[in-house]
Design a protein around this motif. Structure first.
Motif, PDB file in Angstrom:
ATOM      1  N   PRO A  30       0.815  -1.221   0.000  1.00 53.20           N
ATOM      2  CA  PRO A  30       0.000   0.000   0.000  1.00 53.20           C
ATOM      3  C   PRO A  30       0.850   1.273   0.000  1.00 53.20           C
ATOM      4  O   PRO A  30       0.510   2.253  -0.663  1.00 53.20           O
ATOM      5  CB  PRO A  30      -0.832  -0.082   1.276  1.00 53.20           C
ATOM      6  CG  PRO A  30      -0.596  -1.397   1.863  1.00 53.20           C
ATOM      7  CD  PRO A  30       0.524  -2.056   1.150  1.00 53.20           C
ATOM      8  N   ILE A  31       1.947   1.235   0.719  1.00 55.82           N
ATOM      9  CA  ILE A  31       2.830   2.402   0.782  1.00 55.82           C
ATOM     10  C   ILE A  31       3.477   2.634  -0.580  1.00 55.82           C
ATOM     11  O   ILE A  31       3.551   3.763  -1.061  1.00 55.82           O
ATOM     12  CB  ILE A  31       3.888   2.205   1.881  1.00 55.82           C
ATOM     13  CG1 ILE A  31       3.177   2.088   3.239  1.00 55.82           C
ATOM     14  CG2 ILE A  31       4.899   3.334   1.901  1.00 55.82           C
ATOM     15  CD1 ILE A  31       4.014   1.515   4.336  1.00 55.82           C
ATOM     16  N   MET A  34       0.917   4.071  -3.046  1.00 59.96           N
ATOM     17  CA  MET A  34       0.658   5.496  -2.831  1.00 59.96           C
ATOM     18  C   MET A  34       1.832   6.337  -3.298  1.00 59.96           C
ATOM     19  O   MET A  34       1.652   7.415  -3.857  1.00 59.96           O
ATOM     20  CB  MET A  34       0.373   5.769  -1.352  1.00 59.96           C
ATOM     21  CG  MET A  34      -0.996   5.301  -0.930  1.00 59.96           C
ATOM     22  SD  MET A  34      -1.466   5.820   0.722  1.00 59.96           S
ATOM     23  CE  MET A  34      -0.260   5.033   1.744  1.00 59.96           C
ATOM     24  N   ALA A  35       3.055   5.849  -3.084  1.00 63.75           N
ATOM     25  CA  ALA A  35       4.239   6.612  -3.481  1.00 63.75           C
ATOM     26  C   ALA A  35       4.476   6.552  -4.986  1.00 63.75           C
ATOM     27  O   ALA A  35       4.909   7.538  -5.582  1.00 63.75           O
ATOM     28  CB  ALA A  35       5.469   6.089  -2.741  1.00 63.75           C
ATOM     29  N   PRO A  37       2.231   5.240  -8.038  1.00 63.46           N
ATOM     30  CA  PRO A  37       0.995   4.637  -8.544  1.00 63.46           C
ATOM     31  C   PRO A  37       1.172   3.720  -9.750  1.00 63.46           C
ATOM     32  O   PRO A  37       0.347   2.840  -9.984  1.00 63.46           O
ATOM     33  CB  PRO A  37       0.122   5.832  -8.913  1.00 63.46           C
ATOM     34  CG  PRO A  37       0.690   6.988  -8.177  1.00 63.46           C
ATOM     35  CD  PRO A  37       2.138   6.691  -7.974  1.00 63.46           C
ATOM     36  N   CYS A 100      -5.623  -0.363  -6.903  1.00 62.51           N
ATOM     37  CA  CYS A 100      -5.088   0.882  -7.458  1.00 62.51           C
ATOM     38  C   CYS A 100      -4.936   1.915  -6.349  1.00 62.51           C
ATOM     39  O   CYS A 100      -5.411   1.724  -5.241  1.00 62.51           O
ATOM     40  CB  CYS A 100      -5.961   1.423  -8.586  1.00 62.51           C
ATOM     41  SG  CYS A 100      -7.603   1.870  -8.050  1.00 62.51           S
ATOM     42  N   SER A 101      -4.293   3.020  -6.664  1.00 64.92           N
ATOM     43  CA  SER A 101      -3.976   4.005  -5.633  1.00 64.92           C
ATOM     44  C   SER A 101      -5.204   4.757  -5.115  1.00 64.92           C
ATOM     45  O   SER A 101      -5.168   5.300  -4.026  1.00 64.92           O
ATOM     46  CB  SER A 101      -2.954   5.007  -6.168  1.00 64.92           C
ATOM     47  OG  SER A 101      -3.457   5.649  -7.307  1.00 64.92           O
ATOM     48  N   GLU A 102      -6.306   4.794  -5.868  1.00 64.85           N
ATOM     49  CA  GLU A 102      -7.495   5.490  -5.384  1.00 64.85           C
ATOM     50  C   GLU A 102      -8.330   4.638  -4.430  1.00 64.85           C
ATOM     51  O   GLU A 102      -9.104   5.150  -3.652  1.00 64.85           O
ATOM     52  CB  GLU A 102      -8.398   5.909  -6.553  1.00 64.85           C
ATOM     53  CG  GLU A 102      -7.820   6.994  -7.419  1.00 64.85           C
ATOM     54  CD  GLU A 102      -7.019   6.421  -8.576  1.00 64.85           C
ATOM     55  OE1 GLU A 102      -7.331   5.306  -9.030  1.00 64.85           O
ATOM     56  OE2 GLU A 102      -6.063   7.083  -9.014  1.00 64.85           O
ATOM     57  N   LEU A 104      -7.418   1.792  -2.063  1.00 64.68           N
ATOM     58  CA  LEU A 104      -6.626   0.824  -1.311  1.00 64.68           C
ATOM     59  C   LEU A 104      -7.513   0.132  -0.292  1.00 64.68           C
ATOM     60  O   LEU A 104      -8.277   0.777   0.416  1.00 64.68           O
ATOM     61  CB  LEU A 104      -5.467   1.507  -0.596  1.00 64.68           C
ATOM     62  CG  LEU A 104      -4.334   1.985  -1.484  1.00 64.68           C
ATOM     63  CD1 LEU A 104      -3.322   2.748  -0.665  1.00 64.68           C
ATOM     64  CD2 LEU A 104      -3.672   0.808  -2.162  1.00 64.68           C
ATOM     65  N   TRP A 106      -7.366  -1.380   2.939  1.00 66.39           N
ATOM     66  CA  TRP A 106      -6.525  -1.571   4.118  1.00 66.39           C
ATOM     67  C   TRP A 106      -6.861  -2.843   4.880  1.00 66.39           C
ATOM     68  O   TRP A 106      -5.951  -3.527   5.360  1.00 66.39           O
ATOM     69  CB  TRP A 106      -6.575  -0.335   5.012  1.00 66.39           C
ATOM     70  CG  TRP A 106      -5.804   0.779   4.404  1.00 66.39           C
ATOM     71  CD1 TRP A 106      -6.300   1.852   3.733  1.00 66.39           C
ATOM     72  CD2 TRP A 106      -4.388   0.909   4.357  1.00 66.39           C
ATOM     73  NE1 TRP A 106      -5.277   2.640   3.268  1.00 66.39           N
ATOM     74  CE2 TRP A 106      -4.091   2.099   3.639  1.00 66.39           C
ATOM     75  CE3 TRP A 106      -3.328   0.149   4.846  1.00 66.39           C
ATOM     76  CZ2 TRP A 106      -2.795   2.531   3.414  1.00 66.39           C
ATOM     77  CZ3 TRP A 106      -2.031   0.588   4.610  1.00 66.39           C
ATOM     78  CH2 TRP A 106      -1.780   1.759   3.909  1.00 66.39           C
TER      79      TRP A 106
END
Length: 146
Positions: A30-31, A34-35, A37, A100-102, A104, A106
């Motif tokens: 996830p990190i 986000m960093a 995409p 995808c980055s939009e 996630l 968790w």
């Protein structure tokens, strides 16, 4: 006996490494998404690859635990593997189809990371229990197993 013992330890070490890599992948993904995409479209987040890797990790952990429990008799280890495997595969099955980055997920990442960590822990305990049972069966030591 020594070759068989070393073979069992080797399979558990392989399983420990695979399960640890699985947990690290689930924690860091996830990190990374986000960093960066663009990772979302690579093989690192391929659901089918993750599913096969998770399935093989669970099967390896279960096979190692069942085989070793016959020698050391600590059958709670199989329950630990089943719990970690159910959490890993269940979290993976409940994940969104596209990562995808939009969007996630968790709970997916935390569940799979925890499941992978539990599998790695089961391999660690299995190695320790096999070493203790082998040591105590040969020389009659007073070490207390888990």
């Amino acid at each position: 006996m020594v070759n068989k013992f070393n073979s069992l330890i080797t399979w558990d070490r392989l399983g420990f490494t695979a399960s640890s890599l699985c947990a690290v992948h689930c924690i860091s993904l996830p990190i990374l998404i986000m960093a960066m995409p663009f990772i979302a479209g690579t093989w690192l987040v391929d659901r089918e690859l993750e599913f096969w890797f998770a399935g093989i990790s669970v099967c390896l952990a279960l096979a190692c635990a069942i085989r070793a429990c016959k020698s050391h008799g600590k059958y709670w280890l199989i329950g630990l593997v089943l719990m970690g495997g159910a959490l890993l595969l269940g979290s993976h099955a409940a994940a969104p189809p596209i990562c995808c980055s939009e969007d996630l997920s968790w709970p997916h990442f935390i569940g799979t990371a925890t499941g992978g960590s539990i599998l790695a822990t089961s391999h660690f305990f299995n190695i320790r229990l096999k070493k203790l049972s082998d040591c105590c069966s040969e020389i009659g030591c007073s070490k207390k197993a888990l």
